[in-house]
Design a protein around this motif. Structure first.
Motif, PDB file in Angstrom:
ATOM      1  N   CYS A  43       0.846  -1.195   0.000  1.00 44.80           N
ATOM      2  CA  CYS A  43       0.000   0.000   0.000  1.00 44.80           C
ATOM      3  C   CYS A  43       0.886   1.252   0.000  1.00 44.80           C
ATOM      4  O   CYS A  43       1.922   1.288   0.661  1.00 44.80           O
ATOM      5  N   TYR A  45       0.224   4.383   1.087  1.00 41.17           N
ATOM      6  CA  TYR A  45      -0.100   5.500   1.990  1.00 41.17           C
ATOM      7  C   TYR A  45       0.822   5.495   3.210  1.00 41.17           C
ATOM      8  O   TYR A  45       1.842   6.154   3.223  1.00 41.17           O
ATOM      9  N   CYS A  46       0.482   4.722   4.235  1.00 44.94           N
ATOM     10  CA  CYS A  46       1.227   4.890   5.491  1.00 44.94           C
ATOM     11  C   CYS A  46       2.335   3.858   5.643  1.00 44.94           C
ATOM     12  O   CYS A  46       2.431   2.889   4.892  1.00 44.94           O
ATOM     13  N   THR A  48       2.847   1.607   7.746  1.00 48.22           N
ATOM     14  CA  THR A  48       2.577   0.254   8.235  1.00 48.22           C
ATOM     15  C   THR A  48       3.097  -0.737   7.209  1.00 48.22           C
ATOM     16  O   THR A  48       3.729  -1.731   7.549  1.00 48.22           O
ATOM     17  N   GLY A  49       2.821  -0.452   5.933  1.00 47.64           N
ATOM     18  CA  GLY A  49       3.355  -1.305   4.865  1.00 47.64           C
ATOM     19  C   GLY A  49       2.541  -2.552   4.623  1.00 47.64           C
ATOM     20  O   GLY A  49       3.091  -3.647   4.441  1.00 47.64           O
ATOM     21  N   CYS A  50       1.209  -2.406   4.591  1.00 48.87           N
ATOM     22  CA  CYS A  50       0.344  -3.566   4.328  1.00 48.87           C
ATOM     23  C   CYS A  50       0.540  -4.040   2.890  1.00 48.87           C
ATOM     24  O   CYS A  50       0.704  -3.229   1.980  1.00 48.87           O
ATOM     25  N   ALA A  78      -6.714  -4.517   6.027  1.00 51.13           N
ATOM     26  CA  ALA A  78      -6.354  -3.219   5.445  1.00 51.13           C
ATOM     27  C   ALA A  78      -7.301  -2.183   6.018  1.00 51.13           C
ATOM     28  O   ALA A  78      -8.425  -2.505   6.400  1.00 51.13           O
ATOM     29  N   CYS A  79      -6.846  -0.952   6.056  1.00 54.06           N
ATOM     30  CA  CYS A  79      -7.724   0.133   6.528  1.00 54.06           C
ATOM     31  C   CYS A  79      -8.489   0.693   5.327  1.00 54.06           C
ATOM     32  O   CYS A  79      -8.239   0.299   4.188  1.00 54.06           O
ATOM     33  N   LYS A  81      -8.256   3.336   3.578  1.00 50.92           N
ATOM     34  CA  LYS A  81      -7.429   3.909   2.502  1.00 50.92           C
ATOM     35  C   LYS A  81      -6.868   2.799   1.616  1.00 50.92           C
ATOM     36  O   LYS A  81      -6.801   2.934   0.397  1.00 50.92           O
ATOM     37  N   GLY A  82      -6.425   1.719   2.243  1.00 52.36           N
ATOM     38  CA  GLY A  82      -5.872   0.610   1.482  1.00 52.36           C
ATOM     39  C   GLY A  82      -6.924  -0.030   0.585  1.00 52.36           C
ATOM     40  O   GLY A  82      -6.677  -0.295  -0.595  1.00 52.36           O
ATOM     41  N   PRO A 214      -4.165   1.888  12.028  1.00 49.35           N
ATOM     42  CA  PRO A 214      -5.185   0.969  12.552  1.00 49.35           C
ATOM     43  C   PRO A 214      -4.781  -0.497  12.501  1.00 49.35           C
ATOM     44  O   PRO A 214      -5.216  -1.290  13.356  1.00 49.35           O
ATOM     45  N   ILE A 215      -3.964  -0.860  11.546  1.00 52.26           N
ATOM     46  CA  ILE A 215      -3.565  -2.271  11.463  1.00 52.26           C
ATOM     47  C   ILE A 215      -2.611  -2.606  12.616  1.00 52.26           C
ATOM     48  O   ILE A 215      -2.622  -3.720  13.151  1.00 52.26           O
TER      49      ILE A 215
HETATM   50 FE1  SF4 Z   1      -1.507   2.091   6.108  1.00 49.47          FE
HETATM   51 FE2  SF4 Z   1      -4.056   1.480   5.698  1.00 49.47          FE
HETATM   52 FE3  SF4 Z   1      -2.326   1.270   3.721  1.00 49.47          FE
HETATM   53 FE4  SF4 Z   1      -2.214  -0.449   5.757  1.00 49.47          FE
HETATM   54  S1  SF4 Z   1      -3.880  -0.258   4.285  1.00 49.47           S
HETATM   55  S2  SF4 Z   1      -0.454   0.614   4.803  1.00 49.47           S
HETATM   56  S3  SF4 Z   1      -2.815   0.862   7.473  1.00 49.47           S
HETATM   57  S4  SF4 Z   1      -2.914   3.160   4.755  1.00 49.47           S
END
Ligand code: SF4
Length: 734
Positions: A43, A45-46, A48-50, A78-79, A81-82, A214-215
């Motif tokens: 992912c 965005y953040c 966390t690296g999902c 996933a949150c 956004k993911g 959140p993850i």
């Molecule tokens: Fe971050 Fe959400 Fe993407 Fe996971 S799915 S990396 S928590 S933004």
């Protein structure tokens, strides 16, 4: 015009403009992806690296996605956004062609890449010839693959001959970087995510993990040890409400609090003698903390002495695994480095480092903040090296086949110093890549004034409509996540790949290809002849890390990363039980041997007296404004997440401000009533949201609205130059 350039400076990159129509950014979809119905990608965005599983149609275009079930980070979660990560690619304000502002009309008009590249080179070349290498700068991001970050940093400094460039990771992680470097001898977050599940006591300081990561909160929920979860935060955040204990300290009372906790632990002999032997400066630290009795800091922290004594006992319980975690509530502070180091000190003196469920652990913000820290060639020389060390410069010069004299021996100005130099007219031209400082920078009103001082502003971004792109002289359309390949490094030091799964629109190019074009046009293409694609760049950068703490020479290829489920650094070639072809353990932490990266091998205990708030409330501006993430459904300045209808439905479109019901009653403010907030720097409208989440005298604004940074106070940590977004004096008018 480009034909003319290419004839003059023939180089290896002429093929960059010879691509299929409509497929400019993507290039060729790797054939190995074509027959597959799914492909994995991290992912974007953040931090966390999902890992996400992209579902492809027959032509290799992603049509949907789901979280990857067996990935060691997100374990099938996933949150929002993911889940909606593909939505921003379809936005109607995607750039499809370069845009150049006509000085006569002030309007932007579409131009071809040849004109755009020609203009870029002529303008920056002119500025450099007239004003020297200090007269321009780039501002980049933690959101693109590190191969692209490294290309930009090397092109700018070693290819084009400029000196200054910084990334928006300065707004996010600079404090943690500096704290770790000074304490451990290298920027080395020690933990692995499994530590969330193996702790007995989890302290979250300035971290609203429930919505920011959140993850990772879900990882805590998987902890079977019934952990004590302590949230230290002025605000009753979603995380504080879900914790076993909320410590509602006064804003920026954290440093005094941690020193008082250390005082109690040392006074009561609850330290770990073996662990202290692996540190430097304990006697000085013990002497320093003598003054910080719980009673002496009660006023400053807003906490009772009993609360502090109890906290001290909880975090030093013999036999318990204690982990300290922090994010922006610590990093974005006028004394964030010392606050982070105060937690590092507590972990060190109680023996809570290098073991399961322990650590002094900074959680990163952006998806590739760690990539920026190691490879962007801004604060540190690429590959975790130091501009000031001759041996490092020589190693990088040899490894990348760059003349030594093309590698500067001094670091760049920091972000705030670059903007200050622009305000003073010393920096004449700026190149902004994949970031939006006209929204996100502290005291953003200054940016508007600064714009008029710049002779030339280039913005390279997915969208032509960001606050920054709108005011650029030249806009370059860039491919985004989902349209290119490369590597990201997450908070726990895990490298993993992203993949191209969509065609970028119109004439959009990947950042990597834009850098290749510019290198060629500038006349330094030969320096980057081996940077043919992101994976070739990865191999060059990987080899550079040999013998550094971030050594990743054991990673063979992108495929190796995919097959291993991502790989945490360090992963040296032929390292202990790590042959290049082996699958590394899924979770690895640092400092298990008790050896740190300092010359002595010991960690440094660092401390200094807390400072006063740079701008405390007073009679004219009686409220203290806190800012932070407002939701898990929006990302930073909403450049991408605002393009998703679903994500927009999960969050108020207009700005709101949290105010304590008692303050609201006193001022006659009703729920949802529009009010005006102002600081000494600007004002904004917001609707009042009456909630006891903030304490009386405090207000909270989510950072996602563009008006918010008109109010924030431009003060900075003196060690890291990270902005202090979390405390500004404001007033309310009706
Ligand atoms: Fe971050 Fe959400 Fe993407 Fe996971 S799915 S990396 S928590 S933004």
């Amino acid at each position: 015009m480009l034909d003319h350039l290419l004839k003059q400076k023939s180089g290896p990159f002429t093929e960059d403009l010879v691509q299929e129509p409509g497929n400019f950014g993507l290039g060729k979809i790797p054939s190995r992806l074509a027959p597959a119905s799914t492909v994995t990608s991290i992912c974007g965005y953040c931090a966390t690296g999902c890992q996400l599983k992209l579902h492809l149609d027959e032509s290799g275009q992603a049509i949907n996605l789901s979280p990857q079930a067996n990935y060691p980070v997100n374990l099938g979660m996933a949150c929002p956004k993911g889940w909606q990560a593909l939505d921003p690619l379809d936005a109607t304000d995607r750039g499809t062609t370069p845009l150049l502002r006509d000085p006569a009309t002030g309007k932007r008009r579409a131009v071809d890449w040849a004109t755009a590249v020609d203009t870029f080179v002529n303008k920056f070349n002119g500025v450099q010839k007239k004003h020297g290498r200090d007269s321009a700068a780039f501002l980049s991001t933690g959101q693109i693959p590190f191969e692209e970050m490294a290309f930009l940093g090397l092109l700018w400094k070693s290819g084009m001959g400029f000196l200054h460039g910084d990334a928006n990771t300065r707004q996010c992680m600079a404090t943690a970087v500096t704290a770790y470097k000074q304490s451990f001898g290298f920027d080395a977050p020690p933990y692995t995510y499994a530590d969330f599940e193996e702790s007995d006591v989890i302290i979250l300081s300035g971290s609203n993990l429930c919505i920011a990561h959140p993850i990772l909160w879900q990882r805590i929920m998987r902890n079977k040890r019934s952990p004590e979860i302590i949230v230290i935060d002025p605000r009753a955040t979603e995380t504080a409400q879900a914790a076993t204990q909320h410590v509602p300290l006064k804003p920026k009372g954290d440093l005094a609090l941690y020193y008082a906790i250390a005082h109690c632990i040392i006074r009561d002999g609850r330290t770990d003698a073996g662990a202290i032997a692996k540190t430097e400066g304990f006697a000085e630290f013990a002497s320093f903390t003598k003054d910080y009795t719980p009673h002496s800091v009660a006023e400053r922290t807003g906490l009772t002495a009993e609360t502090i004594e109890k906290l001290a006992r909880t975090v030093s319980e013999p036999g318990k695994r204690v982990s300290w975690w922090w994010t922006m509530g610590i990093n974005q502070s006028h004394e964030g480095v010392r606050a982070a180091q105060a937690m590092i000190n507590l972990a060190l003196i109680t023996g809570n480092i290098g073991k399961p469920g322990t650590g002094a652990n900074s959680i990163t913000g952006q998806c590739n903040a760690m990539g920026s820290r190691l490879f962007s060639n801004t604060t540190s020389l690429v590959g975790g090296h130091d501009f000031a060390i001759d041996e490092h410069r020589q190693k990088v010069a040899t490894g990348l086949d760059i003349p030594l004299e093309h590698i500067p021996s001094e670091p760049s100005l920091a972000y705030d110093e670059i903007l200050h130099a622009a305000e003073q007219g010393k920096i004449k031209a700026l190149w902004i890549v994949a970031t939006n400082p006209f929204h996100s920078w502290i005291d953003s009103g200054r940016l508007a004034a600064l714009r008029d001082k710049l002779e030339f502003l280039v913005v390279q971004d997915m969208y032509h409509s960001t606050e920054s792109a709108e005011v650029a002289d030249l806009y370059l359309p860039a491919a985004g996540w989902g349209e290119k390949s490369g590597c990201l490094i997450n908070s726990e030091r895990r490298l993993a790949t992203i993949k191209p799964v969509r065609k970028a629109p119109g004439q959009t190019l990947t950042d990597f290809r834009i850098f290749r074009l510019l290198a060629n046009a500038w006349g330094c293409g030969e320096l980057f002849k081996d940077w043919t694609d992101p994976e070739s760049a990865f191999c060059l950068l990987r080899d550079l890390t040999k013998d550094r703490p971030c050594d990743i020479t054991g990673i063979e290829s992108y495929d190796h990363l995919d097959q291993a489920g991502g790989i945490q650094w360090p992963f040296p070639k032929n390292g202990d039980s790590q042959s290049p072809s082996s699958t590394p353990a899924n979770e690895r932490r640092l400092f298990e041997s008790g050896q740190f990266y300092t010359k002595s091998g010991k960690a440094n205990l660092l401390f200094s007296r807390p400072d006063e708030l740079p701008e405390a409330p007073d009679k004219s501006y009686p409220f203290l404004l806190l800012t932070g993430r407002g939701t898990s459904s929006q990302w930073h300045t909403q450049s991408r997440t605002s393009k998703s209808d679903i994500l927009q439905k999960l969050y108020p479109a207009e700005a709101y401000v949290e105010i304590h019901p008692r303050d609201a009653k006193r001022l006659g403010i009703l729920n949802n009533q529009p009010i005006t907030l102002s600081s000494r720097r600007g004002e904004m409208k917001a609707s009042a949201y009456l909630a006891p989440t903030v304490q009386p005298g405090q207000l909270f604004l989510p950072m996602h609205y563009p008006e918010v940074n008109r109010l924030t106070h431009p003060s900075f940590d003196p060690h890291s130059r990270q902005p202090n977004y979390k405390a500004a004096a404001v007033k309310i008018s009706l």
